[in-house]
Motif scaffolding. Structure first.
Motif, PDB file in Angstrom:
ATOM      1  N   ALA A   1      38.049  38.165  42.324  1.00 52.84           N
ATOM      2  CA  ALA A   1      38.595  37.444  43.483  1.00 52.84           C
ATOM      3  C   ALA A   1      40.116  37.468  43.361  1.00 52.84           C
ATOM      4  O   ALA A   1      40.767  36.482  43.020  1.00 52.84           O
ATOM      5  CB  ALA A   1      38.062  36.011  43.519  1.00 52.84           C
ATOM      6  N   HIS A   2      40.680  38.599  43.663  1.00 53.87           N
ATOM      7  CA  HIS A   2      42.090  38.896  43.376  1.00 53.87           C
ATOM      8  C   HIS A   2      42.544  39.907  44.422  1.00 53.87           C
ATOM      9  O   HIS A   2      42.021  41.013  44.505  1.00 53.87           O
ATOM     10  CB  HIS A   2      42.173  39.475  41.958  1.00 53.87           C
ATOM     11  N   LYS A   3      43.505  39.527  45.249  1.00 57.87           N
ATOM     12  CA  LYS A   3      43.900  40.400  46.353  1.00 57.87           C
ATOM     13  C   LYS A   3      44.490  41.722  45.874  1.00 57.87           C
ATOM     14  O   LYS A   3      44.325  42.747  46.538  1.00 57.87           O
ATOM     15  CB  LYS A   3      44.873  39.658  47.274  1.00 57.87           C
ATOM     16  N   GLY A   4      45.161  41.712  44.735  1.00 58.74           N
ATOM     17  CA  GLY A   4      45.694  42.964  44.200  1.00 58.74           C
ATOM     18  C   GLY A   4      44.581  43.922  43.807  1.00 58.74           C
ATOM     19  O   GLY A   4      44.623  45.124  44.127  1.00 58.74           O
ATOM     20  N   LYS A   5      43.572  43.409  43.098  1.00 60.76           N
ATOM     21  CA  LYS A   5      42.436  44.240  42.716  1.00 60.76           C
ATOM     22  C   LYS A   5      41.696  44.746  43.951  1.00 60.76           C
ATOM     23  O   LYS A   5      41.183  45.876  43.972  1.00 60.76           O
ATOM     24  CB  LYS A   5      41.483  43.451  41.817  1.00 60.76           C
ATOM     25  N   THR A   6      41.647  43.918  44.986  1.00 58.85           N
ATOM     26  CA  THR A   6      40.965  44.327  46.216  1.00 58.85           C
ATOM     27  C   THR A   6      41.713  45.441  46.932  1.00 58.85           C
ATOM     28  O   THR A   6      41.105  46.413  47.401  1.00 58.85           O
ATOM     29  CB  THR A   6      40.796  43.114  47.146  1.00 58.85           C
ATOM     30  N   VAL A   7      43.024  45.320  47.022  1.00 57.19           N
ATOM     31  CA  VAL A   7      43.822  46.382  47.637  1.00 57.19           C
ATOM     32  C   VAL A   7      43.628  47.693  46.883  1.00 57.19           C
ATOM     33  O   VAL A   7      43.434  48.759  47.488  1.00 57.19           O
ATOM     34  CB  VAL A   7      45.307  45.986  47.674  1.00 57.19           C
ATOM     35  N   ASP A   8      43.671  47.635  45.570  1.00 55.53           N
ATOM     36  CA  ASP A   8      43.482  48.834  44.755  1.00 55.53           C
ATOM     37  C   ASP A   8      42.102  49.439  45.018  1.00 55.53           C
ATOM     38  O   ASP A   8      41.970  50.663  45.204  1.00 55.53           O
ATOM     39  CB  ASP A   8      43.633  48.456  43.279  1.00 55.53           C
ATOM     40  N   TYR A   9      41.088  48.604  45.067  1.00 60.97           N
ATOM     41  CA  TYR A   9      39.717  49.058  45.326  1.00 60.97           C
ATOM     42  C   TYR A   9      39.618  49.732  46.690  1.00 60.97           C
ATOM     43  O   TYR A   9      39.034  50.816  46.821  1.00 60.97           O
ATOM     44  CB  TYR A   9      38.781  47.853  45.251  1.00 60.97           C
ATOM     45  N   LEU A  10      40.178  49.100  47.709  1.00 60.07           N
ATOM     46  CA  LEU A  10      40.060  49.638  49.071  1.00 60.07           C
ATOM     47  C   LEU A  10      40.823  50.949  49.233  1.00 60.07           C
ATOM     48  O   LEU A  10      40.343  51.879  49.894  1.00 60.07           O
ATOM     49  CB  LEU A  10      40.559  48.608  50.081  1.00 60.07           C
TER      50      LEU A  10
END
Length: 262
Positions: A187-196
């Motif tokens: 639950a981390h916006k940075g990790k989510t951006v990287d994933y997307l």
């Protein structure tokens, strides 16, 4: 107010072949609701997101700290990727739902913490305990500074005691002004951006992130690592890694409308 940024930043955005647009919701696209449980869809925001999604050089997506069910009600725009709980739960434009961690791995720990936090908050007024399913958050927006600090310190200690017996690396605690949250490490916006960006590439697109708080700041360094730009939504100057600033959600909406020529 227009975007406050160096000319070089404005030029990169204006001349980009394509824009991969990452947007926060509360405090960025719309003003903050009275409580996290208030779900009040704004026609102006829905219309704006629809126009952004229809533009051939823009691919918008929204990454919110709210649970996905709320984000879907706030933004019923099928063409826009929606990410709830900072990106743990995703709804793709195809209609496919993606949960990036198993719910059953998360919920038992939260169910242990929740009654402890409920007891802690039972005698106080002004606190709000939000159960997102994938995460728990305490909001003390309407509480005095000293009381909020004292209660949130106790809540943190309670959570840390439970997390000491949880699988290593599965959870994290998020702080903030009169705020505390426990949820999955993902639950981390940075990790989510990287994933997307890695999972759903769009060749030639400039990544551009717009957000208003410290949870969005966690995405700014990731955006920069991918050669992109970040914009902070803030009334005044603040400590930020962003490349530019917008003063308010209404300014954000005006600026985004200019991107689509509306």
């Amino acid at each position: 107010m227009t975007l406050q940024a160096p000319d070089s930043v404005r030029t990169r955005i204006r001349e980009a072949e394509r824009l991969r647009l990452f947007l926060d919701y509360d405090g960025t696209l719309a003003d903050f609701a009275p409580t996290p449980e208030h779900v009040d869809p704004k026609p102006e925001v829905i219309s704006l997101l629809s126009k952004l999604a229809q533009h051939p050089r823009i691919r918008p997506m929204v990454i919110s700290g709210r649970r996905l069910a709320h984000v879907r009600k706030l933004l019923p725009v099928r063409e826009v990727l929606l990410a709830g709980t900072y990106g743990v739960e995703l709804l793709l434009p195809t209609g496919e739902r993606v949960d990036r961690i198993a719910y059953e791995d998360v919920r038992p720990v939260l169910d242990t913490i929740k009654p402890r936090w409920e007891r802690l908050l039972a005698d106080g007024e002004g606190f709000f305990l939000e159960d997102k399913g994938w995460a728990l958050a305490i909001h003390g927006r309407y509480v005095g500074e000293a009381e909020a600090e004292e209660v949130l310190e106790e809540a943190r200690a309670e959570a840390e005691a439970v997390l000491a017996d949880a699988p290593s690396g599965l959870f994290r605690l998020l702080g903030g002004h009169k705020f505390l949250e426990v949820g999955p490490t993902l639950a981390h916006k940075g990790k989510t951006v990287d994933y997307l960006l890695e999972r759903y590439p769009w060749p030639g697109a400039l990544p551009l992130y717009v957000g208003d708080d410290d949870k969005d700041e966690e995405a700014f360094s990731v955006i920069h690592a991918h050669g992109g730009l970040a914009i902070r939504v803030s009334e005044g100057s603040c400590n930020t890694a962003a490349d530019g600033r917008l003063a308010s959600p209404s300014d954000t909406r005006r600026w985004l409308r200019r991107l689509v020529g509306g």
